[in-house]
Scaffold this active site. Structure first.
Site, short mmCIF file in Angstrom:
data_model
loop_
_atom_site.label_atom_id
_atom_site.label_comp_id
_atom_site.label_asym_id
_atom_site.label_seq_id
_atom_site.Cartn_x
_atom_site.Cartn_y
_atom_site.Cartn_z
N ASP A 4 1.03 -1.24 0.04
CA ASP A 4 -0.11 -0.05 0.01
C ASP A 4 0.74 1.32 0.05
OD1 ASP A 4 -1.96 1.81 0.47
OD2 ASP A 4 -1.78 1.79 2.66
N ASP A 6 -0.04 4.91 1.12
CA ASP A 6 -0.15 5.85 2.23
C ASP A 6 -0.34 5.27 3.53
OD1 ASP A 6 -0.36 8.01 0.40
OD2 ASP A 6 -2.59 8.14 0.25
MG LIG Z 1 -2.71 3.05 3.42
#
Ligand SMILES: [Mg+2]
Length: 172
Positions: A4, A6
């Site tokens: 992922d 962020d």
């Molecule tokens: Mg995230």
């Protein structure tokens, strides 16, 4: 390895979206970690929900510029991102490309047919990332300090407070 963005690679912006490069701050040790993880896992693929685009708070070009600069900095540290896939759909659309939907993972395997999800790791900072990993049969690593998320230990296989900690664990 699937990652992922962020909250794993860069700092999350509380209550908002990263709409330009000035708001993008790498987490401590992540650039160096990515160089090492690339050697261990072979491929590094980013899968990221970016509904800020769908909401009209930023454009695809804003997202692409951040992507370009992020990859450049990671390359400068000796790492590399094989591919980054973004879902710009709104949560309300229930689009299969938006995690926990599996669309972005399937796109990655289309581009890299040798990917075996059962032999892949998904690292993310939310339960939706963990659900995405589960949906594809991957080994899940939760990167989080959130007590509530950590309590859902049926959704992940490993838990670390940062990608750096995960990398240090692998190195041992
Ligand atoms: Mg995230």
């Amino acid at each position: 390895m699937f990652l992922d963005r962020d909250g794993v690679i860069n700092r999350r912006k509380t209550g908002g979206y990263i709409t330009n490069w000035e708001e993008f701050f790498f987490q401590e040790g992540v650039r160096e970690s990515l160089a090492f993880l690339k050697d261990i896992f072979g491929r590094i693929i980013i899968v990221s929900n970016q509904q800020g685009v769908g909401k009209g708070l930023m454009t695809i070009s804003d997202l692409e510029l951040i992507d370009l600069k992020m990859k450049e900095e990671i390359r400068n540290a000796g790492g590399s991102i094989d591919a980054a896939y973004y879902s710009t759909h709104l949560a309300t659309e229930n689009h299969p490309d938006r995690k926990p939907g599996t669309g972005l993972g399937l796109k990655a395997r289309q581009e890299f047919p040798e990917i075996s999800f059962a032999h892949s790791v998904m690292a993310g900072d939310t339960l939706s990332d963990m659900q995405f990993g589960r949906n594809l049969g991957m080994v899940n690593v939760l990167i989080s300090n959130n007590k509530n998320d950590i309590s859902h230990d049926d959704l992940y296989d490993y838990h670390f407070d940062s990608l750096l900690s995960f990398t240090q664990f692998i190195k041992r």
